[in-house]
Design a protein around this motif. Sequence first.
Motif, PDB file in Angstrom:
ATOM      1  N   SER A  81      61.623  45.932  23.082  1.00 48.03           N
ATOM      2  CA  SER A  81      62.581  46.926  22.562  1.00 48.03           C
ATOM      3  C   SER A  81      63.994  46.627  23.032  1.00 48.03           C
ATOM      4  CB  SER A  81      62.190  48.329  23.015  1.00 48.03           C
ATOM      5  OG  SER A  81      60.959  48.699  22.481  1.00 48.03           O
ATOM      6  N   ALA A  82      64.138  46.349  24.319  1.00 46.36           N
ATOM      7  CA  ALA A  82      65.467  46.110  24.889  1.00 46.36           C
ATOM      8  C   ALA A  82      66.110  44.862  24.280  1.00 46.36           C
ATOM      9  CB  ALA A  82      65.365  45.985  26.408  1.00 46.36           C
ATOM     10  N   VAL A  83      65.348  43.777  24.140  1.00 48.31           N
ATOM     11  CA  VAL A  83      65.915  42.537  23.581  1.00 48.31           C
ATOM     12  C   VAL A  83      66.294  42.737  22.121  1.00 48.31           C
ATOM     13  CG1 VAL A  83      65.371  40.144  22.949  1.00 48.31           C
ATOM     14  CG2 VAL A  83      64.787  40.989  25.226  1.00 48.31           C
ATOM     15  N   GLN A  84      65.440  43.404  21.349  1.00 49.87           N
ATOM     16  CA  GLN A  84      65.747  43.623  19.938  1.00 49.87           C
ATOM     17  C   GLN A  84      67.015  44.458  19.768  1.00 49.87           C
ATOM     18  OE1 GLN A  84      62.331  45.194  17.883  1.00 49.87           O
ATOM     19  NE2 GLN A  84      61.052  43.475  18.490  1.00 49.87           N
ATOM     20  N   ILE A  85      67.154  45.501  20.563  1.00 52.74           N
ATOM     21  CA  ILE A  85      68.340  46.356  20.445  1.00 52.74           C
ATOM     22  C   ILE A  85      69.579  45.627  20.960  1.00 52.74           C
ATOM     23  CG2 ILE A  85      69.431  48.471  21.311  1.00 52.74           C
ATOM     24  CD1 ILE A  85      66.571  49.718  21.193  1.00 52.74           C
TER      25      ILE A  85
END
Length: 158
Positions: free
Chosen positions: A75-79
Motif C-alpha cells: 500500500s505504501a509503495v503504491q501510494i
Amino acid sequence: MTGYIGRKLTVFWKLSVPAKLLLLPAWLSLCVAAGIFRFVRFGRLGQLLGRNIGAGACCPLASPAAMDRAIAISSAVQIASRYTPFRSDCVPQAIAGQFLCRALNVPSALHFGVGNRVASAVSGESMQAHAWLVVGPIFVTGGRSFKTHTTTACFVAR
C-alpha cells in the motif's frame, strides 16, 4: 483545492496504521531505487538486491505477521509512487519494496521478466520487460505477473 486535499486525507485516514507509518520510508526508498536503477549497472544492482537464484520463479514462505507487513509495504509503495517527481514504474517500485521488506525482516523475492508474447523481428514488436515483488502468495508490487511474464532473474532477500 479543499476537495482535492479532502480526498487525499480521506485516502490517508483509510490506510492501516503500518501503511501510514511506511509512506515516508516508501517515498524515500523509491527515490533511492530510481537513482540506483538509473546509475548503477545491472550486475552491480543484482548484488544489492539479494541472492540471484536465476530464472526460476520463487515465492518465499512468510508468517502471517510478515504477510501483514508485506500488505502495508504494498500500500505504501503504491501510494508513494504517485507522488514522486520522476517516473516510478515497476522497477523502482519493486526495488523499493525489496528494501522495505529487508528493513522489516520480511522474506521476499524480486523478479525481473519479459512478456510471454515473444518479440518478433518481423512484426516489429518490442520486448515487454517487467519487475515484480512477491512475499508468499502476496504480490507486493507489479501485479500478478507470473501468468503474463517469464522470469529471467529472481533475487531473494537475504
